[in-house]
Design a protein around this motif. Structure first.
Motif, PDB file in Angstrom:
ATOM      1  N   GLY A 123     -28.309   2.975   2.986  1.00 14.16           N
ATOM      2  CA  GLY A 123     -28.952   3.669   1.242  1.00 14.16           C
ATOM      3  C   GLY A 123     -30.061   3.811   1.249  1.00 14.16           C
ATOM      4  O   GLY A 123     -30.527   2.975   2.033  1.00 14.16           O
ATOM      5  N   SER A 124     -30.667   4.347   0.389  1.00 18.97           N
ATOM      6  CA  SER A 124     -31.383   4.510  -0.589  1.00 18.97           C
ATOM      7  C   SER A 124     -32.046   4.129  -1.258  1.00 18.97           C
ATOM      8  O   SER A 124     -31.328   3.229  -2.441  1.00 18.97           O
ATOM      9  N   GLY A 127     -40.605  -3.307  -2.271  1.00 20.54           N
ATOM     10  CA  GLY A 127     -41.274  -2.240  -1.438  1.00 20.54           C
ATOM     11  C   GLY A 127     -40.168  -1.158  -0.411  1.00 20.54           C
ATOM     12  O   GLY A 127     -41.169  -0.424  -0.026  1.00 20.54           O
ATOM     13  N   CYS A 128     -39.405  -2.063  -0.394  1.00 25.59           N
ATOM     14  CA  CYS A 128     -38.237  -1.466   0.549  1.00 25.59           C
ATOM     15  C   CYS A 128     -37.569   0.046   0.375  1.00 25.59           C
ATOM     16  O   CYS A 128     -37.385   0.403  -0.868  1.00 25.59           O
ATOM     17  N   ASP A 129     -37.809   0.784   1.006  1.00 25.59           N
ATOM     18  CA  ASP A 129     -36.863   2.294   1.157  1.00 25.59           C
ATOM     19  C   ASP A 129     -35.942   2.518   1.099  1.00 25.59           C
ATOM     20  O   ASP A 129     -35.239   3.457   0.484  1.00 25.59           O
ATOM     21  N   VAL A 168     -33.612   5.780  13.215  1.00 29.54           N
ATOM     22  CA  VAL A 168     -33.833   7.231  12.841  1.00 29.54           C
ATOM     23  C   VAL A 168     -32.459   6.484  11.335  1.00 29.54           C
ATOM     24  O   VAL A 168     -30.994   6.921  11.950  1.00 29.54           O
ATOM     25  N   ALA A 169     -32.908   6.549  10.070  1.00 30.42           N
ATOM     26  CA  ALA A 169     -32.019   5.906   9.026  1.00 30.42           C
ATOM     27  C   ALA A 169     -32.093   7.328   8.541  1.00 30.42           C
ATOM     28  O   ALA A 169     -32.666   8.135   7.758  1.00 30.42           O
ATOM     29  N   TYR A 222     -27.740   7.049  -2.888  1.00 33.71           N
ATOM     30  CA  TYR A 222     -28.397   6.049  -3.616  1.00 33.71           C
ATOM     31  C   TYR A 222     -27.376   4.345  -3.630  1.00 33.71           C
ATOM     32  O   TYR A 222     -26.266   4.742  -4.005  1.00 33.71           O
ATOM     33  N   ASP A 223     -28.589   3.710  -3.223  1.00 36.47           N
ATOM     34  CA  ASP A 223     -27.814   2.132  -3.564  1.00 36.47           C
ATOM     35  C   ASP A 223     -28.028   2.479  -4.884  1.00 36.47           C
ATOM     36  O   ASP A 223     -27.797   3.347  -5.889  1.00 36.47           O
ATOM     37  N   CYS A 224     -26.967   1.004  -5.227  1.00 33.95           N
ATOM     38  CA  CYS A 224     -26.816   1.360  -6.995  1.00 33.95           C
ATOM     39  C   CYS A 224     -27.356   1.243  -7.891  1.00 33.95           C
ATOM     40  O   CYS A 224     -26.896   1.006  -9.354  1.00 33.95           O
TER      41      CYS A 224
END
Length: 295
Positions: A94-95, A183-185, A208-209, A214-216
């Motif tokens: 998730g982003s 600051g996590c991506d 490779v993510a 998108y996360d919640c």
């Protein structure tokens, strides 16, 4: 032959949606036994344009294992026993950033590990070792992957922090916002302790993510349908398979050990005095650490 003298053997760990590698010649699924238990599945051995490649479906074919059910130690040990020298880890995430939309790939170079239930080291009582994880992924592999993604016009970002959570549930809104403040991506459930164990096994490791949603935290999160996520997952899987095919010729050209030190990570890591080392531990670590323990 020590790993530094081996020709490259590429290992691919396929995450959600990636359960096979197309185009492999001399394909053969083989069971690989590990003293750390049962890997997620048999390993698929084959060649791409003459380059040896070994594939492991992280969740098993058919996705039968959840993230906290994975035997990470057995998976990495089995790959090492199969002769693998460099690992490309592919996973759905998730982003946590607006600028990393679904379909975007991130070449992760840092992790924050929030998992709590998993065996995270091959070493322990009777044979203690401490490896450096300041830079937990291989920058050499990352460079080749970035070049291949550019060549394939895959939208990507080189560099990013992966928040590894336990799961299987997704984050609460408060947690998602907390991780963003750190600051996590991207956020996922499977790259830890996988990356730690790959370093202990002296394997080059690249993450490779592949962003599926998108996360919640995102205001439009509740409007995303399951069908939309599955569509992105399938498209990402197709891109991942193309990426493996494109990067393989680049990785085949390595001569000698990894220039950034992955293949020599244990040179100064083992702390236990030789005369105090547990013989059973030495035997279990024959693949992972045999290079230094048998020197």
């Amino acid at each position: 032959m020590g790993q530094s003298g081996q020709l490259p053997v590429i290992g691919v760990i396929g995450g959600s949606g990636v359960y096979d590698v197309e185009g492999l010649e001399k394909r053969e699924w083989r069971e690989v036994t590990s003293p750390f238990g049962k890997p997620s599945d048999a390993l698929l051995f084959g060649e791409l344009d003459g380059q040896r490649l070994v594939f492991l479906p992280r969740h098993g074919r058919g996705h039968v294992l959840g993230p906290s059910d994975l035997n990470f130690r057995a998976n990495i040990d089995a790959l090492k026993r199969a002769g693998v020298t460099e690992v490309i880890s592919v996973s759905a995430v998730g982003s946590l950033r607006e600028g990393l939309p679904p379909g975007h790939f991130v070449l992760v170079d840092q992790f924050i590990d929030r998992t709590v239930k998993r065996e995270s080291s091959f070493f322990g009582a009777g044979l203690v070792a401490h490896v450096s994880l300041a830079h937990p992924t291989c920058s050499r592999l990352g460079g080749h992957l970035a070049e291949a993604m550019t060549e394939l016009s895959i939208p990507h970002t080189r560099g990013g922090t992966y928040l590894a959570m336990e799961g299987p549930q997704f984050s609460t809104l408060a947690e998602s916002n907390l991780y963003r403040s750190w600051g996590c991506d991207v956020i996922g459930m499977t790259n830890m302790p996988e990356a730690k164990l790959a370093r202990e096994a002296e394997l080059c490791y690249a993450s490779v993510a592949m962003v599926t949603d998108y996360d919640c935290w995102h205001p439009d999160h509740d409007h995303v349908t399951v069908e939309a996520i599955v569509k992105v997952l399938r498209e990402n899987a197709d891109k991942a398979r193309a990426l493996v095919r494109a990067v393989t010729p680049r990785l085949s050209k390595r001569i000698g050990p990894c220039e950034v030190g992955c293949h020599n990570a244990l040179d100064t890591a083992v702390i236990t005095a030789p005369e105090k080392r547990d013989p059973e531990m030495i035997a279990r670590l024959s693949a992972v650490a045999g290079r230094v323990l048998n020197a």
